[in-house]
Enzyme design. Structure first.
Site, PDB file in Angstrom:
ATOM      1  N   SER A  36      87.726  13.038  15.262  1.00 38.87           N
ATOM      2  CA  SER A  36      88.811  13.617  14.466  1.00 38.87           C
ATOM      3  C   SER A  36      88.379  13.799  13.008  1.00 38.87           C
ATOM      4  O   SER A  36      88.533  14.873  12.411  1.00 38.87           O
ATOM      5  CB  SER A  36      90.030  12.693  14.561  1.00 38.87           C
ATOM      6  OG  SER A  36      90.954  12.957  13.554  1.00 38.87           O
ATOM      7  N   ASP A  92      91.769  19.292  16.593  1.00 38.52           N
ATOM      8  CA  ASP A  92      92.090  17.984  16.007  1.00 38.52           C
ATOM      9  C   ASP A  92      93.552  17.933  15.589  1.00 38.52           C
ATOM     10  O   ASP A  92      94.232  16.935  15.795  1.00 38.52           O
ATOM     11  CB  ASP A  92      91.183  17.667  14.806  1.00 38.52           C
ATOM     12  CG  ASP A  92      91.636  16.364  14.157  1.00 38.52           C
ATOM     13  OD1 ASP A  92      91.635  15.341  14.850  1.00 38.52           O
ATOM     14  OD2 ASP A  92      92.040  16.380  12.980  1.00 38.52           O
ATOM     15  N   ARG A 114      98.147  12.067  19.623  1.00 36.18           N
ATOM     16  CA  ARG A 114      97.763  10.645  19.582  1.00 36.18           C
ATOM     17  C   ARG A 114      98.770   9.845  18.775  1.00 36.18           C
ATOM     18  O   ARG A 114      99.106   8.708  19.117  1.00 36.18           O
ATOM     19  CB  ARG A 114      96.360  10.490  18.974  1.00 36.18           C
ATOM     20  CG  ARG A 114      95.248  10.903  19.919  1.00 36.18           C
ATOM     21  CD  ARG A 114      93.941  11.100  19.172  1.00 36.18           C
ATOM     22  NE  ARG A 114      93.501   9.920  18.484  1.00 36.18           N
ATOM     23  CZ  ARG A 114      92.919   9.925  17.267  1.00 36.18           C
ATOM     24  NH1 ARG A 114      92.689  11.053  16.629  1.00 36.18           N
ATOM     25  NH2 ARG A 114      92.548   8.812  16.705  1.00 36.18           N
ATOM     26  N   LYS A 170      86.811  17.636  11.208  1.00 37.44           N
ATOM     27  CA  LYS A 170      87.514  18.270  10.069  1.00 37.44           C
ATOM     28  C   LYS A 170      86.564  18.461   8.892  1.00 37.44           C
ATOM     29  O   LYS A 170      86.601  19.480   8.203  1.00 37.44           O
ATOM     30  CB  LYS A 170      88.655  17.364   9.593  1.00 37.44           C
ATOM     31  CG  LYS A 170      89.871  17.420  10.461  1.00 37.44           C
ATOM     32  CD  LYS A 170      91.020  16.663   9.819  1.00 37.44           C
ATOM     33  CE  LYS A 170      90.865  15.174   9.897  1.00 37.44           C
ATOM     34  NZ  LYS A 170      91.745  14.478  10.807  1.00 37.44           N
ATOM     35  N   HIS A 186      86.552  11.246   2.844  1.00 37.98           N
ATOM     36  CA  HIS A 186      87.621  11.069   3.830  1.00 37.98           C
ATOM     37  C   HIS A 186      87.831   9.580   4.076  1.00 37.98           C
ATOM     38  O   HIS A 186      86.891   8.805   4.098  1.00 37.98           O
ATOM     39  CB  HIS A 186      87.243  11.754   5.150  1.00 37.98           C
ATOM     40  CG  HIS A 186      88.414  11.955   6.062  1.00 37.98           C
ATOM     41  ND1 HIS A 186      89.207  13.077   6.021  1.00 37.98           N
ATOM     42  CD2 HIS A 186      88.937  11.165   7.024  1.00 37.98           C
ATOM     43  CE1 HIS A 186      90.157  12.976   6.929  1.00 37.98           C
ATOM     44  NE2 HIS A 186      90.024  11.828   7.553  1.00 37.98           N
TER      45      HIS A 186
HETATM   46  N1  URA Z   1      92.082   9.720  10.242  1.00 36.95           N
HETATM   47  C1  URA Z   1      91.794  10.865  10.889  1.00 36.95           C
HETATM   48  O1  URA Z   1      91.547  11.892  10.274  1.00 36.95           O
HETATM   49  N2  URA Z   1      91.789  10.851  12.221  1.00 36.95           N
HETATM   50  C2  URA Z   1      92.033   9.748  12.947  1.00 36.95           C
HETATM   51  O2  URA Z   1      91.980   9.812  14.148  1.00 36.95           O
HETATM   52  C3  URA Z   1      92.337   8.560  12.268  1.00 36.95           C
HETATM   53  C4  URA Z   1      92.356   8.570  10.907  1.00 36.95           C
END
Ligand code: URA
Length: 432
Positions: free
Chosen positions: A188, A166, A173, A192, A87
């Protein structure tokens, strides 16, 4: 106790406890906490920050807001290998997922990569993939298992049931422009990843003008939080900090980035930050996947070879075909108009502000506006990078756009002029 109570507590900088976090997160998913209430609470979290304990509480509440996927052991070669996911904290021109997922799968290790859409000025893998006409990114769990069993690779979107808190909080956000708080970003990202059922993770945490963490020190703070959260969930992880001051690679924009991915996977690009970062991330994934082969340098060499010999490209093509995409059509797609962005000066380029370029590409059609969706072929391609010399009248970038976004062209050009810094003390001979 109600939402007002918890908002007021955080606004006064009182520490969050499990009860407060569960009330706000669960309530928001069930629509019992409203958008303005969640926006106010997130604002308080943003202003006062989240400490490590609060970050873990939020991460856990977000994981538990939905399904947690489990993948069958045959995807791990019956337990011999780990299923590893990657990620990124978000960047401009960052198409590494589309390079490293097929690259890792080319070695015979299954990859299931669940990705997101664009956020703020940064791009999203799903938007990039969906610029390939016909390509499905919404396979069911059973379909994903079948595809990965068959070809060893799937890249698609996280279902609505995967960390749904999220999904909603991320969109909010984005809408209120409050993204850059390490605890919020950590919860966040990690929620995930935990919910998506992998065994270990590689995180690409970006710093610089085009990243949510504008300095390396802030990126380190986010990295530490992510490490602690992964430790809490007993998941091994590796964190790479990477520079996001200038856009990564040559293309910014969904279809344009797919074209660049194909150039990289075809071995046509052999050096530069995009290749270096992709190889670094893929080698770290491979070292985590196979406990018997933890040597990163061995994997870096293997990855460079898999880009040259076409095996990673073949995996990518198999995936596109399995998910119904038409790559030839994607590679042919063009916008109605283009504009040559020339340099007004001669010298050496010392900075190209990734955030300004990210916003410019977004406005030209690579991103969504309230009243208009994504234009798959829109965005920016760069002819020049930091360190290159340029002379007056030489092209720095090509802007790709359609009529619907043409009102953004001139404001974009003005912004881009200020976003490229040129050291005019360096003499440039245009005939060299
Ligand atoms: N990437 C994400 O998955 N979440 C965030 O809050 C910022 C970048």
């Amino acid at each position: 106790k109600n939402a007002q109570y918890y908002i007021s507590n955080k606004a006064q900088s009182l520490p969050l406890n499990k009860e407060a976090v569960s009330f706000m997160v669960d309530g928001y998913v069930k629509n019992e906490v409203s958008d303005p209430q969640m926006a106010a609470w997130l604002t308080a979290c943003y202003i006062h920050g989240l400490d490590d304990e609060e970050t873990i509480l939020l991460t856990e509440a977000m994981v538990q807001s939905g399904d947690q996927l489990t993948w069958p052991d045959h995807l791990r070669h019956d337990g011999r290998y780990r299923l590893v996911d990657k990620h990124s904290s978000g960047g401009v021109g960052d198409k590494t997922t589309l390079i490293i997922a097929p690259l890792v799968a080319a070695f015979g290790y299954p990859v299931v990569k669940l990705s997101g859409r664009s956020l703020g000025h940064t791009g999203g893998t799903i938007d990039k993939l969906e610029s390939i006409p016909g390509l499905r990114t919404d396979l069911s769990e059973e379909e994903i298992e079948a595809q990965v069993g068959r070809i060893g690779l799937y890249i698609g979107s996280a279902t609505d049931q995967l960390a749904p808190a999220d999904k909603k909080m991320y969109a909010l956000r984005d809408h209120i422009g409050l993204i850059e708080e390490p605890g919020l970003i950590c919860s966040s990202i990690v929620s995930k990843k935990i919910a998506s059922g992998a065994d270990a993770f590689v995180f690409d945490i970006k710093y610089g003008q085009g990243a949510f963490m504008d300095s390396k020190d802030k990126a380190r703070i986010l990295a530490k939080k992510i490490e602690k959260a992964c430790e809490y969930f007993h998941k091994p992880c590796k964190i790479i900090l990477s520079d996001m001051n200038e856009p990564l690679g040559d293309a910014i924009g969904n279809g344009l980035e797919i074209q660049e991915v194909i150039r990289v996977l075809s071995g046509k690009v052999s050096q530069g930050p995009l290749i270096d970062l992709s190889i670094d991330l893929a080698a770290n994934m491979l070292a985590l996947i196979d406990p018997e082969k933890p040597d990163i340098n061995h994997w870096k060499k293997q990855c460079a070879m898999a880009l040259k010999n076409g095996s990673a490209l073949q995996k990518f093509n198999e995936m596109v075909q399995a998910q119904g995409g038409d790559l030839d059509e994607a590679l042919d797609e063009e916008t109605e108009f283009s504009y040559d962005f020339y340099s007004g000066e001669s010298g050496r380029i010392t900075a190209i502000d990734a955030k300004v370029f990210g916003i410019a590409a977004h406005d030209l059609g690579a991103g969504r506006l309230d009243h208009d969706g994504i234009h798959p072929a829109a965005g920016i391609t760069l002819d020049k990078h930091v360190g290159d010399t340029v002379f007056t009248g030489e092209r720095i970038a090509l802007l790709h756009y359609n009529l619907e976004r043409s009102q953004y062209l001139y404001p974009t050009i003005d912004a881009l002029k200020k976003a490229v810094t040129i050291d005019t003390q360096v003499e440039v001979n245009p005939f060299n």
